[in-house]
Motif scaffolding. Structure first.
Motif, mmCIF file in Angstrom:
data_model
loop_
_atom_site.group_PDB
_atom_site.id
_atom_site.type_symbol
_atom_site.label_atom_id
_atom_site.label_comp_id
_atom_site.label_asym_id
_atom_site.label_seq_id
_atom_site.Cartn_x
_atom_site.Cartn_y
_atom_site.Cartn_z
ATOM 1 N N LEU A 216 0.826 -1.211 0.000
ATOM 2 C CA LEU A 216 0.000 0.000 0.000
ATOM 3 C C LEU A 216 0.858 1.258 0.000
ATOM 4 O O LEU A 216 0.512 2.246 -0.655
ATOM 5 N N ASP A 217 1.951 1.247 0.754
ATOM 6 C CA ASP A 217 2.850 2.402 0.829
ATOM 7 C C ASP A 217 4.282 1.915 0.955
ATOM 8 O O ASP A 217 4.539 0.861 1.542
ATOM 9 N N SER A 218 5.202 2.707 0.408
ATOM 10 C CA SER A 218 6.627 2.385 0.499
ATOM 11 C C SER A 218 7.395 3.645 0.884
ATOM 12 O O SER A 218 7.119 4.738 0.364
ATOM 13 N N TYR A 219 8.350 3.486 1.793
ATOM 14 C CA TYR A 219 9.235 4.569 2.201
ATOM 15 C C TYR A 219 10.665 4.062 2.162
ATOM 16 O O TYR A 219 10.911 2.856 2.275
ATOM 17 N N GLN A 220 11.593 4.984 2.024
ATOM 18 C CA GLN A 220 12.988 4.577 2.032
ATOM 19 C C GLN A 220 13.868 5.669 2.603
ATOM 20 O O GLN A 220 13.469 6.839 2.700
ATOM 21 N N ARG A 221 15.069 5.276 2.988
ATOM 22 C CA ARG A 221 16.105 6.234 3.368
ATOM 23 C C ARG A 221 17.456 5.577 3.115
ATOM 24 O O ARG A 221 17.589 4.350 3.152
ATOM 25 N N ARG A 222 18.436 6.408 2.875
ATOM 26 C CA ARG A 222 19.784 5.931 2.566
ATOM 27 C C ARG A 222 20.651 5.985 3.810
ATOM 28 O O ARG A 222 20.705 7.001 4.503
ATOM 29 N N LEU A 223 21.298 4.864 4.125
ATOM 30 C CA LEU A 223 22.237 4.814 5.239
ATOM 31 C C LEU A 223 23.549 4.238 4.727
ATOM 32 O O LEU A 223 23.667 3.034 4.490
ATOM 33 N N TYR A 226 23.780 1.402 1.958
ATOM 34 C CA TYR A 226 22.583 0.579 1.927
ATOM 35 C C TYR A 226 21.329 1.435 2.067
ATOM 36 O O TYR A 226 21.338 2.461 2.744
ATOM 37 N N THR A 227 20.270 1.004 1.390
ATOM 38 C CA THR A 227 18.977 1.679 1.476
ATOM 39 C C THR A 227 18.021 0.863 2.326
ATOM 40 O O THR A 227 17.833 -0.331 2.091
ATOM 41 N N GLU A 228 17.430 1.509 3.327
ATOM 42 C CA GLU A 228 16.425 0.867 4.171
ATOM 43 C C GLU A 228 15.032 1.192 3.641
ATOM 44 O O GLU A 228 14.811 2.249 3.042
ATOM 45 N N TYR A 229 14.101 0.280 3.883
ATOM 46 C CA TYR A 229 12.745 0.465 3.381
ATOM 47 C C TYR A 229 11.724 0.217 4.487
ATOM 48 O O TYR A 229 11.972 -0.549 5.431
ATOM 49 N N LEU A 230 10.576 0.857 4.330
ATOM 50 C CA LEU A 230 9.393 0.557 5.121
ATOM 51 C C LEU A 230 8.264 0.242 4.154
ATOM 52 O O LEU A 230 8.062 0.962 3.167
ATOM 53 N N TYR A 231 7.535 -0.843 4.429
ATOM 54 C CA TYR A 231 6.426 -1.240 3.566
ATOM 55 C C TYR A 231 5.152 -1.363 4.398
ATOM 56 O O TYR A 231 5.180 -1.946 5.490
ATOM 57 N N LYS A 232 4.082 -0.839 3.859
ATOM 58 C CA LYS A 232 2.760 -1.068 4.440
ATOM 59 C C LYS A 232 2.082 -2.128 3.580
ATOM 60 O O LYS A 232 1.779 -1.888 2.413
ATOM 61 N N LEU A 233 1.885 -3.302 4.153
ATOM 62 C CA LEU A 233 1.369 -4.442 3.394
ATOM 63 C C LEU A 233 -0.049 -4.780 3.819
ATOM 64 O O LEU A 233 -0.427 -4.618 4.981
ATOM 65 N N ALA A 234 -0.815 -5.251 2.848
ATOM 66 C CA ALA A 234 -2.188 -5.682 3.107
ATOM 67 C C ALA A 234 -2.468 -6.946 2.313
ATOM 68 O O ALA A 234 -1.846 -7.196 1.277
ATOM 69 N N LEU A 244 -0.819 -13.700 8.636
ATOM 70 C CA LEU A 244 -0.544 -12.275 8.442
ATOM 71 C C LEU A 244 -1.665 -11.619 7.633
ATOM 72 O O LEU A 244 -1.418 -10.963 6.625
ATOM 73 N N SER A 245 -2.891 -11.793 8.079
ATOM 74 C CA SER A 245 -4.057 -11.385 7.293
ATOM 75 C C SER A 245 -4.488 -9.943 7.540
ATOM 76 O O SER A 245 -5.514 -9.501 7.017
ATOM 77 N N GLU A 246 -3.738 -9.177 8.338
ATOM 78 C CA GLU A 246 -4.098 -7.791 8.609
ATOM 79 C C GLU A 246 -3.108 -6.841 7.944
ATOM 80 O O GLU A 246 -2.004 -7.230 7.571
ATOM 81 N N ILE A 247 -3.525 -5.584 7.816
ATOM 82 C CA ILE A 247 -2.614 -4.559 7.303
ATOM 83 C C ILE A 247 -1.502 -4.349 8.326
ATOM 84 O O ILE A 247 -1.759 -4.137 9.509
ATOM 85 N N SER A 248 -0.262 -4.422 7.873
ATOM 86 C CA SER A 248 0.876 -4.354 8.794
ATOM 87 C C SER A 248 2.031 -3.595 8.148
ATOM 88 O O SER A 248 2.128 -3.505 6.916
ATOM 89 N N TRP A 249 2.905 -3.082 9.006
ATOM 90 C CA TRP A 249 4.107 -2.397 8.549
ATOM 91 C C TRP A 249 5.325 -3.297 8.761
ATOM 92 O O TRP A 249 5.432 -3.995 9.763
ATOM 93 N N TYR A 250 6.242 -3.243 7.780
ATOM 94 C CA TYR A 250 7.467 -4.045 7.850
ATOM 95 C C TYR A 250 8.679 -3.168 7.543
ATOM 96 O O TYR A 250 8.643 -2.328 6.634
ATOM 97 N N TYR A 251 9.709 -3.380 8.319
ATOM 98 C CA TYR A 251 11.003 -2.753 8.047
ATOM 99 C C TYR A 251 11.844 -3.742 7.253
ATOM 100 O O TYR A 251 11.904 -4.933 7.579
#
Length: 281
Positions: A216-223, A226-234, A244-251
């Protein structure tokens, strides 16, 4: 009084038809856009999983490993064994001792290349000592360490030793076949993917469960490098997975030696995003 029928269309009626038509077209457009958006999100998930399999890692790590299929292979699994190659039975210093788990690639290992592969115990040690006693006086511990230091043993003891090893040696039907991930940045470091044999708290494969999700959404930052990401999954509309049947955030991060990426479930992140260095893709 007769009411005359208008030969033309009522202006008011015409506008109503236009409004209805616009509302219908708007719904169609919205529906098409939503389907298009979901298809893009599904493709993004396919891109995330391309060439990878996901395995759950419990314990302290508590994460999902994204492992490249290129480094996953099937192996024969042995634990604390001694392997004697053909022609080396009488030369114990050539016997191969493995003090922990050992993996032999399925496509290159041939059991017939070995006289015997076996695990040691006090009963086997006692049988070997009995076979050697008429020819050689030696104290043999349960791990056969003293025996393995010998350059050669008397040929007369061969039959007795063979009889002892035949009872303990692995047969082809006894071999365990497992899958393991070979860490690309560490020599001889494997992550066994079968929970029964794993030393890394691997439980189940979850590739299909994540394939049934959309981003649903993706975020990133550079460290650094390496690039880190955040994902909002449904769950996807057609998902039949109860895991994992609910909307959740993953690093999404990378392990300290760069062997693989991982996903880690996180909580209470959405309201904090404006105060982080992550930016929306």
């Amino acid at each position: 009084m007769k009411i005359k029928k208008s030969k033309g269309k009522s202006p008011i009626a015409g506008k109503g038809l236009i409004h209805v038509e616009l509302r219908i077209n708007k719904k169609i457009l919205q529906g098409n856009f939503l389907a298009f958006k979901l298809e893009i999100e599904r493709c993004n998930m396919e891109k995330l999983l391309e060439g990878k399999r996901i395995f759950r890692q419990d314990g302290e790590a508590d994460r999902y490993l994204l492992l490249s299929e290129d480094f996953i292979q099937k192996y024969y699994y042995f634990y604390e064994v001694i392997a004697i190659k053909k022609g080396e039975l009488l030369y114990p210093h050539k016997w191969l001792k493995y003090s922990c788990s050992v993996l032999f690639p399925l496509d290159s290992f041939n059991l017939t290349d070995y006289e015997y592969i076996f695990s040691t115990d006090k009963w086997l040690a006692n049988d070997i000592k009995t076979a050697l006693e008429p020819f050689l006086e030696i104290q043999i511990d349960n791990q056969l360490n003293a025996l393995l230091e010998l350059t050669e043993i008397p040929r007369g003891s061969e039959l007795g030793i063979r009889e002892s090893l035949e009872k303990e040696a692995y047969k082809e039907k006894d071999l365990s076949i497992i899958e393991a991930f070979s860490c690309p940045n560490q020599d001889n470091r494997f992550i066994i993917l079968d929970s029964e044999f794993s030393d890394d708290d691997i439980t189940y494969e979850r590739t299909k469960d994540f394939a049934d999700k959309v981003i649903l959404d993706s975020y990133q930052r550079r460290l650094g490098n390496y690039t880190e990401y955040l994902y909002k999954l449904a769950p996807s509309k057609n998902s039949d997975s109860y895991y994992l049947s609910e909307i959740s955030w993953y690093y999404r991060g990378i392990d300290e030696l760069g062997n693989f990426d991982f996903l880690k479930l996180i909580y209470d992140i959405e309201d904090m995003l404006p105060f982080t260095s992550f930016f929306k893709l």
